[in-house]
Design an enzyme around this catalytic site. Structure first.
Site, short mmCIF file in Angstrom:
data_model
loop_
_atom_site.label_atom_id
_atom_site.label_comp_id
_atom_site.label_asym_id
_atom_site.label_seq_id
_atom_site.Cartn_x
_atom_site.Cartn_y
_atom_site.Cartn_z
N LEU A 1 11.06 -20.20 -4.78
CA LEU A 1 9.94 -19.45 -4.21
C LEU A 1 8.61 -19.66 -4.96
O LEU A 1 8.60 -19.70 -6.19
CB LEU A 1 10.32 -17.96 -4.25
CG LEU A 1 9.28 -16.96 -3.78
CD1 LEU A 1 9.25 -16.91 -2.26
CD2 LEU A 1 9.63 -15.56 -4.30
N HIS B 1 2.22 3.64 -9.14
CA HIS B 1 1.99 2.22 -9.43
C HIS B 1 3.16 1.65 -10.24
O HIS B 1 3.58 0.51 -10.03
CB HIS B 1 0.67 2.03 -10.19
CG HIS B 1 -0.54 2.37 -9.35
ND1 HIS B 1 -0.72 1.88 -8.08
CD2 HIS B 1 -1.62 3.16 -9.60
CE1 HIS B 1 -1.86 2.35 -7.58
NE2 HIS B 1 -2.42 3.13 -8.49
N ARG C 1 -4.83 -1.81 8.98
CA ARG C 1 -6.05 -2.60 8.76
C ARG C 1 -5.75 -3.71 7.75
O ARG C 1 -4.72 -3.70 7.08
CB ARG C 1 -7.19 -1.70 8.28
CG ARG C 1 -6.90 -0.90 7.03
CD ARG C 1 -8.13 -0.08 6.59
NE ARG C 1 -7.77 0.86 5.53
CZ ARG C 1 -7.69 2.19 5.68
NH1 ARG C 1 -7.95 2.74 6.85
NH2 ARG C 1 -7.36 2.96 4.66
N ASP D 1 0.83 -1.21 0.00
CA ASP D 1 0.00 0.00 0.00
C ASP D 1 0.86 1.26 0.00
O ASP D 1 1.97 1.26 0.53
CB ASP D 1 -0.91 -0.02 1.24
CG ASP D 1 -2.07 0.97 1.12
OD1 ASP D 1 -2.40 1.38 -0.02
OD2 ASP D 1 -2.64 1.34 2.15
C1 IPE Z 1 -5.44 -2.76 -0.09
O1 IPE Z 1 -5.11 -1.42 -0.26
C2 IPE Z 1 -5.42 -3.47 -1.41
C3 IPE Z 1 -4.13 -3.59 -2.09
C4 IPE Z 1 -2.98 -3.16 -1.66
C5 IPE Z 1 -4.17 -4.27 -3.33
P1 IPE Z 1 -6.22 -0.29 -0.38
O2 IPE Z 1 -5.49 0.99 -0.54
O3 IPE Z 1 -7.20 -0.65 -1.43
O4 IPE Z 1 -6.93 -0.37 1.04
P2 IPE Z 1 -7.91 0.65 1.77
O5 IPE Z 1 -8.98 1.02 0.79
O6 IPE Z 1 -7.08 1.84 2.16
O7 IPE Z 1 -8.41 -0.09 2.97
C1 IPE Z 2 -1.65 0.21 -3.37
O1 IPE Z 2 -1.41 1.57 -3.36
C2 IPE Z 2 -1.85 -0.34 -4.76
C3 IPE Z 2 -3.21 -0.79 -5.07
C4 IPE Z 2 -4.23 -0.80 -4.26
C5 IPE Z 2 -3.44 -1.28 -6.40
P1 IPE Z 2 -2.60 2.62 -3.35
O2 IPE Z 2 -2.97 2.93 -4.76
O3 IPE Z 2 -3.69 2.16 -2.48
O4 IPE Z 2 -1.87 3.87 -2.71
P2 IPE Z 2 -2.49 4.90 -1.67
O5 IPE Z 2 -2.98 4.10 -0.49
O6 IPE Z 2 -3.60 5.62 -2.37
O7 IPE Z 2 -1.33 5.78 -1.31
MG MG Z 3 -4.12 2.41 -0.52
#
Ligand code: IPE
Ligand code: IPE
Ligand code: MG
Length: 254
Positions: free
Chosen positions: A134, A40, A197, A23
């Protein structure tokens, strides 16, 4: 396998299975006044480094949460960017994974993905299925609720077909129908990006997993942070409901 019969990993040993919520890509980009897509793309580089690092350390299974069943709620443009990044990464990386003896697996509801992507995923799994280093599990359109629901559906179908007649529904039985049935339970869960979370990730499988949260945003995650997480894991006493004394005396088999 249920947590009750999970083999114990003695304190101080490496985790067999590490599961990561990657995340913070969006915030990493926003901090640089760049579009979220930039984050990303940077995140994919971190995936490559992390896979390499875990393979070098002799980790058996690495599960990466790439796209949740709730991530479809994002703006259409971001979702389609993630789909094309997923496709181009697979096109570029499958042969490399194969050369490095890495077995690729996907968990999640693939039916929602474009046909070509589904084909590529199946190809990647088939090409690497007998590799023995792995196991890299990519959770894509994955949700813990989905996983438990599809397990219940499969069990229901078998019962209706008369195949599970008189068999009680036990945690072990449910575990056999989860998407991770053939994998060890995660020992160490890491979430980058500072949120504390679980966001619908491996809800059943995390029952006794050690949790580690780091504020490091995913594109900045590196060997040092991974080693901090592993060091924290090694220092913990996993009790699985027993007392600390029972574990120290090894008077219980787990
Ligand atoms: C969880 O991250 C899903 C992935 C990393 C793929 P999110 O960014 O979607 O989670 P929330 O919405 O903050 O809980
Ligand atoms: C996690 O990073 C990647 C995916 C959920 C695909 P986020 O895109 O959720 O990044 P933040 O949480 O918005 O910084
Ligand atoms: Mg996120």
């Amino acid at each position: 396998m249920s947590s009750h019969d999970a083999p114990i990993i003695p304190q101080g040993n490496l985790p067999r299975h590490i599961a990561i919520i990657m995340d913070g890509n969006g915030r990493w980009a926003e901090k640089r006044f760049m579009p979220r897509a930039f984050g990303h793309q940077a995140g994919v580089k971190t995936v490559r480094k992390t896979v390499e690092c875990c393979a070098n350390k002799g980790i058996e299974v690495l599960t990466l949460f790439a796209f949740s069943s709730e991530n479809w709620r994002r703006p259409e443009q971001e979702v389609s960017l993630l789909m094309s990044l997923f496709m181009s990464t697979l096109q570029r990386e499958i042969d490399k994974l194969d050369r490095n003896n890495i077995r690729l697996r996907f968990i999640g509801d693939q039916t929602a993905f474009p046909e070509k992507l589904q084909q590529k995923m199946a190809e990647g799994e088939a090409q690497t299925q007998s590799n023995t280093a792995l196991t890299l599990v990519i959770a894509a359109n994955y949700g813990g609720h989905w996983d438990m629901t599809q397990a219940c559906q499969q069990i229901h179908n078998k019962i209706m077909a008369g195949e599970l007649a008189n068999q009680p529904i036990t945690p072990q039985l449910i575990g056999q129908y989860l998407s991770t049935a053939d994998l060890p339970e995660p020992d160490l869960f890491i979430r980058t990006g500072g949120e504390q979370r679980v966001s619908n990730f491996m809800l059943w499988q995390l029952a006794y997993t050690e949790l580690y949260f780091t504020p490091t945003l995913w594109p900045d995650f590196d060997q040092e942070v991974l080693e901090q997480a592993i060091a924290s894991f090694k220092g913990r006493q996993r009790r699985f409901g027993h007392t600390g004394e029972q574990i120290l005396n090894q008077s219980v088999s787990l």
